[in-house]
Write an enzyme that holds these catalytic residues in place. Structure first.
Site, PDB file in Angstrom:
ATOM      1  CE  LYS A  13      -2.005  -1.158   3.891  1.00  0.00           C
ATOM      2  NZ  LYS A  13      -1.301  -2.440   4.133  1.00  0.00           N
ATOM      3  NE  ARG A  88      -4.247  -1.286   9.854  1.00  0.00           N
ATOM      4  CZ  ARG A  88      -3.216  -0.770   9.170  1.00  0.00           C
ATOM      5  NH1 ARG A  88      -3.266   0.454   8.719  1.00  0.00           N
ATOM      6  NH2 ARG A  88      -2.159  -1.505   8.940  1.00  0.00           N
ATOM      7  NE  ARG A 122       7.293  -2.794   6.325  1.00  0.00           N
ATOM      8  CZ  ARG A 122       5.975  -2.608   6.412  1.00  0.00           C
ATOM      9  NH1 ARG A 122       5.317  -2.045   5.424  1.00  0.00           N
ATOM     10  NH2 ARG A 122       5.321  -3.015   7.480  1.00  0.00           N
ATOM     11  NE  ARG A 155       6.380  -0.718  10.287  1.00  0.00           N
ATOM     12  CZ  ARG A 155       5.261  -0.610   9.578  1.00  0.00           C
ATOM     13  NH1 ARG A 155       5.281  -0.010   8.383  1.00  0.00           N
ATOM     14  NH2 ARG A 155       4.129  -1.093  10.035  1.00  0.00           N
TER      15      ARG A 155
HETATM   16  P1  ADP Z   1       2.246  -1.865   3.196  1.00  0.00           P
HETATM   17  O1  ADP Z   1       2.250  -0.352   3.174  1.00  0.00           O
HETATM   18  O2  ADP Z   1       1.033  -2.455   2.548  1.00  0.00           O
HETATM   19  O3  ADP Z   1       2.490  -2.424   4.551  1.00  0.00           O
HETATM   20  P2  ADP Z   1       4.839  -1.642   1.824  1.00  0.00           P
HETATM   21  O4  ADP Z   1       4.560  -0.731   0.683  1.00  0.00           O
HETATM   22  O5  ADP Z   1       5.585  -1.121   2.985  1.00  0.00           O
HETATM   23  O6  ADP Z   1       3.463  -2.340   2.301  1.00  0.00           O
HETATM   24  O7  ADP Z   1       5.593  -2.937   1.225  1.00  0.00           O
HETATM   25  C1  ADP Z   1       6.026  -3.995   2.076  1.00  0.00           C
HETATM   26  C2  ADP Z   1       7.418  -4.454   1.645  1.00  0.00           C
HETATM   27  O8  ADP Z   1       7.330  -5.125   0.389  1.00  0.00           O
HETATM   28  C3  ADP Z   1       8.424  -3.341   1.450  1.00  0.00           C
HETATM   29  O9  ADP Z   1       9.687  -3.817   1.834  1.00  0.00           O
HETATM   30  C4  ADP Z   1       8.374  -3.049  -0.065  1.00  0.00           C
HETATM   31  O10 ADP Z   1       9.641  -2.587  -0.557  1.00  0.00           O
HETATM   32  C5  ADP Z   1       8.062  -4.437  -0.614  1.00  0.00           C
HETATM   33  N1  ADP Z   1       7.178  -4.430  -1.796  1.00  0.00           N
HETATM   34  C6  ADP Z   1       6.115  -3.632  -2.042  1.00  0.00           C
HETATM   35  N2  ADP Z   1       5.508  -3.981  -3.208  1.00  0.00           N
HETATM   36  C7  ADP Z   1       6.192  -5.051  -3.691  1.00  0.00           C
HETATM   37  C8  ADP Z   1       6.082  -5.880  -4.860  1.00  0.00           C
HETATM   38  N3  ADP Z   1       5.117  -5.709  -5.774  1.00  0.00           N
HETATM   39  N4  ADP Z   1       6.985  -6.881  -5.030  1.00  0.00           N
HETATM   40  C9  ADP Z   1       7.971  -7.087  -4.117  1.00  0.00           C
HETATM   41  N5  ADP Z   1       8.125  -6.351  -3.010  1.00  0.00           N
HETATM   42  C10 ADP Z   1       7.264  -5.338  -2.788  1.00  0.00           C
HETATM   43  P1  ADP Z   2       1.037  -2.009   7.574  1.00  0.00           P
HETATM   44  O1  ADP Z   2       2.409  -2.081   7.045  1.00  0.00           O
HETATM   45  O2  ADP Z   2       0.668  -3.135   8.491  1.00  0.00           O
HETATM   46  O3  ADP Z   2      -0.001  -1.779   6.574  1.00  0.00           O
HETATM   47  P2  ADP Z   2       0.806   0.671   8.817  1.00  0.00           P
HETATM   48  O4  ADP Z   2       2.061   1.392   8.710  1.00  0.00           O
HETATM   49  O5  ADP Z   2      -0.346   1.050   7.959  1.00  0.00           O
HETATM   50  O6  ADP Z   2       1.134  -0.874   8.670  1.00  0.00           O
HETATM   51  O7  ADP Z   2       0.286   0.688  10.327  1.00  0.00           O
HETATM   52  C1  ADP Z   2       1.125   0.334  11.395  1.00  0.00           C
HETATM   53  C2  ADP Z   2       0.318   0.241  12.676  1.00  0.00           C
HETATM   54  O8  ADP Z   2      -0.239   1.522  12.995  1.00  0.00           O
HETATM   55  C3  ADP Z   2      -0.862  -0.710  12.632  1.00  0.00           C
HETATM   56  O9  ADP Z   2      -0.513  -2.066  12.891  1.00  0.00           O
HETATM   57  C4  ADP Z   2      -1.734  -0.137  13.768  1.00  0.00           C
HETATM   58  O10 ADP Z   2      -1.206  -0.474  15.033  1.00  0.00           O
HETATM   59  C5  ADP Z   2      -1.532   1.367  13.574  1.00  0.00           C
HETATM   60  N1  ADP Z   2      -2.528   1.913  12.629  1.00  0.00           N
HETATM   61  C6  ADP Z   2      -2.296   2.433  11.407  1.00  0.00           C
HETATM   62  N2  ADP Z   2      -3.434   2.811  10.818  1.00  0.00           N
HETATM   63  C7  ADP Z   2      -4.429   2.521  11.703  1.00  0.00           C
HETATM   64  C8  ADP Z   2      -5.843   2.645  11.678  1.00  0.00           C
HETATM   65  N3  ADP Z   2      -6.485   3.151  10.603  1.00  0.00           N
HETATM   66  N4  ADP Z   2      -6.536   2.228  12.769  1.00  0.00           N
HETATM   67  C9  ADP Z   2      -5.917   1.724  13.844  1.00  0.00           C
HETATM   68  N5  ADP Z   2      -4.590   1.560  13.931  1.00  0.00           N
HETATM   69  C10 ADP Z   2      -3.838   1.960  12.872  1.00  0.00           C
END
Ligand code: ADP
Ligand code: ADP
Length: 213
Positions: A13, A88, A122, A155
């Site tokens: 995302k 969420r 990551r 993280r």
């Molecule tokens: P989210 O915001 O949904 O938690 P991230 O954008 O942080 O996900 O992506 C999670 C991890 O996967 C990061 O280390 C990112 O560089 C990697 N990543 C994201 N999209 C892809 C993809 N299409 N293929 C391989 N790795 C990816």
């Molecule tokens: P992910 O990589 O899991 O998509 P985010 O960076 O979006 O992680 O979120 C990290 C953490 O921040 C979540 O696991 C939660 O604890 C908190 N968080 C983020 N967005 C929300 C939300 N909309 N509602 C509740 N908690 C949230």
């Protein structure tokens, strides 16, 4: 144009929202990034949410909803926004509909196996939120941010136990949000397997189709 990115932790995302924001000029709003900035700066909010986040649990709806409502009133989001990580829960989705209009929801779908692979590899640059992957998107110099040369971190919630908890929270709390937007016919499902460029291309197509009506 206002877009929501939905999908399990690690689906991509943040990576995709950042790309679309760069391409379109829409503001990228990540609740996770906002919480982490507060934790880093040891604000009152940061102290309140740190334990919950580290263990993979959600921050209470009341806190999160108010935060987003305030953020969406700022000047830089007036041309449109991309929400990444919000809503969420179903109450968050319902609250959002009271203070903003959602035009499109992009649901990034990914298997648990691949989620675990993406999250365990990551690495992030805390100050900017820039995200890398040790295998799929490595920095130029191992362990360091490309732009600032500062160290990258893993993280706390990307450790195995928190990943499992986040996946379980996703199933129970966030999957209902998918049904909510499906009923409203706002969702487009995107298979998030494949390279970063391949997924970005799929999203690009979705946006073009949407713009063409
Ligand atoms: P989210 O915001 O949904 O938690 P991230 O954008 O942080 O996900 O992506 C999670 C991890 O996967 C990061 O280390 C990112 O560089 C990697 N990543 C994201 N999209 C892809 C993809 N299409 N293929 C391989 N790795 C990816
Ligand atoms: P992910 O990589 O899991 O998509 P985010 O960076 O979006 O992680 O979120 C990290 C953490 O921040 C979540 O696991 C939660 O604890 C908190 N968080 C983020 N967005 C929300 C939300 N909309 N509602 C509740 N908690 C949230």
């Amino acid at each position: 144009m206002n877009i929501v990115f939905l999908g399990p932790p690690g689906a991509g995302k943040g990576t995709m929202a950042e790309r679309v924001a760069d391409e379109t000029g829409l503001a990228h709003v990540s609740t996770g990034d906002i919480f982490r900035d507060n934790i880093r700066h040891e604000t009152e909010l940061g102290r309140k949410v740190k334990e919950l986040i580290d263990h993979g649990n959600l921050v209470p709806d009341s806190i999160t909803i108010e935060l987003v409502q305030d953020r969406l009133q700022e000047a830089d989001v007036q041309l449109g926004w991309i929400l990444d990580g919000f809503p969420r829960t179903r109450p968050q989705a319902e609250a959002l509909s009271d203070f903003a209009r959602v035009d499109l929801v992009i649901h990034l779908d990914l298997s648990d196996e691949e989620v675990i692979r993406r999250l365990s590899g990551r690495r992030v640059h805390p100050a900017s939120g820039r995200t890398y992957h040790i295998e799929y998107s490595p920095p130029k110099k191992d362990g360091f941010d490309d732009e600032t040369g500062e160290p990258l971190i893993k993280r706390d919630d990307d450790e195995e136990e928190s990943i499992r908890q986040r996946l379980s929270v996703y199933m129970s709390q966030t999957e209902p949000v998918i049904s909510y937007y499906r009923e409203k016919r706002l969702i487009v499902d995107v298979d998030a397997t494949g390279s970063i460029d391949a997924v970005a291309a799929k999203i690009h197509n979705v946006l073009e189709k949407h713009a063409a009506g």
